[in-house]
Design an enzyme around this catalytic site. Structure first.
Site: not given
Ligand code: BDP
Length: 713
Positions: A411, A309, A383
């Protein structure tokens, strides 16, 4: 002059007293030492444990002693006597070589305990009946004391205690994604606990409570800063602040680690390169390691996110992950530090299935990492989704130390607004069978190092802690921090027993309260999967924030950040074909697992759309079509949140007003969001299936366009 109060005022005051007594803002977490209400038990415990005898006076033993005093004064309302010699009914805290032990515990038993294990045993020393808490080390004693307090809190002390506990993993870590400006990446409970502006001169008392909470569940490692690391963390002035934190945490067995940026030698050292094979770079890291260890002799090591990322890494210089990790490991080796190198890597190639990438990057490097490197792998291949299959890397690198990375912060699971007990998610991964060494080769076994030549082991959880008064935002989110610690200590612990202990310690020992709350907790993750991503769907959250639904997201900075990339809905069906005739991700698993996932008949339905593109009319095990089944899950999810609400509403009388109301309000919010999730997904996927929502189900109130425009803040 004596102040005069009106009668009315006094009356209100009297009414308020019980409320104040019951108030609980959640700050004490599970170390909530409220007085035992059951009189018989209170008498029994007060008689059985009224004094203690301690040998040694290290900071760790002082912490153990203080904890014991604190727990006794809260739970029993007494102050235990400190003794000079052993008497009846005392607690003896003594490490292995203390003469007072008089051979109570054999050398062999101590050997099993290692550096952190402990024994709690009802014994007779010099014909006095007492409770012995012993270990090889002071930290073992502290862990033993916390365990003993837990037994009192959960009212599970029997007459003859015979407990032996040793952690199954070496590194039991929290990963804080805290930035130096006080913000927290994916943090939903306020700002960072670390007050960088005040450190090193001012030490917030909260740091001690943080360390106590961690020690109470055996967490022995804390990575203080975000994996997207700011190189400034390694400057002299930050290292001095970090030294102060390390000093506060040390008595609690909590070691400090840092996330480091691979280009630190450029950014801080002014070097032209960060190439891991360049001698100046190597020297820079060695000197930096020396500087750190001069300040913090027991510094744990580095956590690294590299070539992921947008973060820099060894591949920028044509080197491998192993080259990068080993260079850092070499710098830390003389000081006994470790490197935790993350396997969370993927590129932006729209053609290559993202699921394949971590395995393809790391598997070929098996055996190339130095002994003080652990490869830290997220539980699933994508993820931290509400449900993923286990990462195929577990079991696939027998010559490398592998550690688990779970996410505690929610998240992708409704932030700190949804009640989701993540222990069942963790347990599902840990119990998954990799078949690496035949049937029964669970992920838990893999991370316990049972099949590998390398013996470093660990588990990390991405923290959900912030500076909000109750630490985690949602009162129930505390249970996820707690679970991570319990499972890192022993990955084979059941969620059921973790929930049981946590409820008793945090709220109440009343069976009428425990049973419904435990049920809520144990079902909560599946409930969330139902209203968000049933049947193996994943990554269909709102873009970037990951809060609320966004199955329609079709533009993104990179192709594999689009929801449409993951669900692949079309007029024929839905799901990502990862079978041998699709992206072939199934073949990253051992044959028995591969075959199970590869066939639409045997693939578990809760992962069906992860591995298969399935026709809308496909007949599911229930006999329903895929479309009807999907609707059923979305509607079930909402129904189950409503059931949680009605269960909770009946529990008012059992706990304090403050936490009761907070949970009630959050459940209302969760219910509203679950409806939004359900309606959004059903309406959106219906544009492909063109099939009706089954007759008996309530119709979405608003059209799809309404939900697409809605932003959940
Ligand atoms: C993703 C998060 C991102 C993290 C990344 C990571 O969206 O903020 O930086 O994981 O784990 O889940 O590095």
């Amino acid at each position: 002059m004596t102040p005069k109060f009106s009668r009315g005022f006094l009356f209100i005051l009297i009414l308020l007293i019980p409320l104040c007594l019951k108030a609980n803002d959640g700050y004490d977490l599970w170390l909530n030492y409220r007085k035992i209400e059951n009189k018989t038990l209170l008498d029994k415990y007060s008689k059985a444990f009224n004094s203690y005898y301690i040998t040694g006076n290290s900071e760790t033993l002082k912490a153990a002693e203080n904890e014991l005093k604190r727990a006794f004064s809260g739970l029993l309302g007494t102050k235990p006597k400190v003794l000079n010699s052993i008497t009846n009914n005392c607690i003896v805290l003594a490490t292995k070589n203390e003469s007072v032990l008089n051979g109570q515990i054999s050398a062999k038993e101590y050997e099993v305990l290692g550096k952190e294990g402990f024994i709690i045993r009802s014994v007779k020393i010099n014909s006095k009946t007492c409770t012995l808490i012993t270990a090889n080390t002071d930290i073992g004693i502290l862990y033993g004391v916390f365990h003993f307090i837990k037994l009192i809190q959960t009212q599970q002390i029997n007459n003859k205690l015979t407990i032996t506990e040793t952690p199954k993993l070496n590194i039991r870590a929290l990963n804080h994604w805290d930035n130096l400006d006080g913000s927290i990446e994916r943090g939903y409970a306020g700002n960072s606990l670390w007050k960088w502006d005040e450190l090193p001169n001012t030490v917030d008392k909260r740091y001690i409570d943080y360390a106590r909470a961690n020690a109470s569940v055996g967490i022995n490692a804390t990575v203080l800063n975000n994996v997207n690391s700011n190189p400034k963390i390694l400057t002299k002035s930050y290292l001095e602040k970090i030294k102060t934190l390390a000093d506060v945490f040390r008595p609690y067995g909590l070691k400090v680690y840092l996330s480091v940026s691979f280009t630190s030698p450029i950014k801080l050292g002014g070097l032209p390169t960060a190439d891991p094979l360049n001698s100046q770079v190597i020297d820079w890291w060695e000197a930096k390691a020396k500087e750190i260890y001069t300040l913090i002799p027991d510094f744990g090591g580095f956590l690294v996110k590299a070539n992921s990322e947008g973060q820099p890494g060894p591949q920028d210089y044509g080197r491998t992950h192993a080259d990068g990790a080993n260079m850092l490991a070499q710098a830390l080796e003389p000081h006994k530090g470790v490197v935790m190198w993350r396997a969370f890597v993927y590129n932006s190639d729209p053609e290559e299935d993202r699921v394949l990438q971590a395995y393809n990057s790391f598997k070929p490097l098996d055996g190339q990492f130095k002994d003080n490197v652990l490869v830290q792998i997220k539980n699933g291949p994508i993820d931290f989704q509400p449900r993923e299959p286990f990462s195929p890397l577990f079991g696939a690198m027998p010559n490398t130390s592998l550690m688990m990375e779970f996410q505690i912060t929610q998240e992708y699971l409704g932030f700190s607004n949804h009640l989701v007990f993540l222990s069942t998610l963790y347990e599902e991964t840990l119990d998954s069978d990799t078949y690496a060494k035949g049937k029964g080769s669970t992920v838990a076994n893999v991370i316990e190092g049972k099949y590998s030549s390398n013996k470093l082991t660990g588990m990390a959880g991405v923290s959900n802690i912030g500076n909000s008064r109750n630490w985690c935002g949602h009162p129930f989110a505390q249970s996820n921090w707690y679970s991570l610690g319990r499972l890192a200590w022993n990955p084979e612990t059941s969620s059921e027993s973790i929930a049981d202990d946590w409820i008793r310690m945090t709220f109440s020992n009343d069976k009428e309260f425990i049973a419904p709350v435990k049920k809520m907790m144990l079902e909560s993750r599946e409930t969330t999967v139902d209203y968000m991503t049933p049947l193996g769907l994943n990554h269909i959250m709102a873009y970037d924030t990951h809060r609320g639904p966004g199955p329609w997201v079709d533009t993104a900075a990179q192709p594999n950040w689009k929801s449409t990339y993951y669900h692949r809905a079309d007029s024929i069906g839905i799901g990502f074909d990862r079978t041998t005739s699709g992206s072939n991700a199934v073949s990253q698993y051992f044959p028995a697992v591969r075959d199970t996932f590869n066939s639409i008949e045997t693939c578990p339905e809760n992962l069906l759309l992860w591995f298969h593109h399935v026709s809308w009319k496909h007949k599911m095990k229930s006999g329903k079509t895929l479309w009807d089944e999907m609707c059923k899950h979305y509607y079930n999810g909402v129904d189950k949140v409503r059931k949680m609400q009605s269960s909770w509403n009946k529990l008012k009388s059992f706990i304090d007003e403050e936490r009761f109301v907070k949970v009630k309000q959050l459940l209302e919010e969760q219910q509203e969001e679950a409806v939004i999730w359900r309606n959004s997904c059903v309406l959106y996927f219906q544009t492909f299936s063109k099939m009706p929502i089954p007759g008996e189900l309530e119709r979405p109130e608003k059209p799809l366009s309404y939900y697409i425009d809605l932003k959940i803040e």
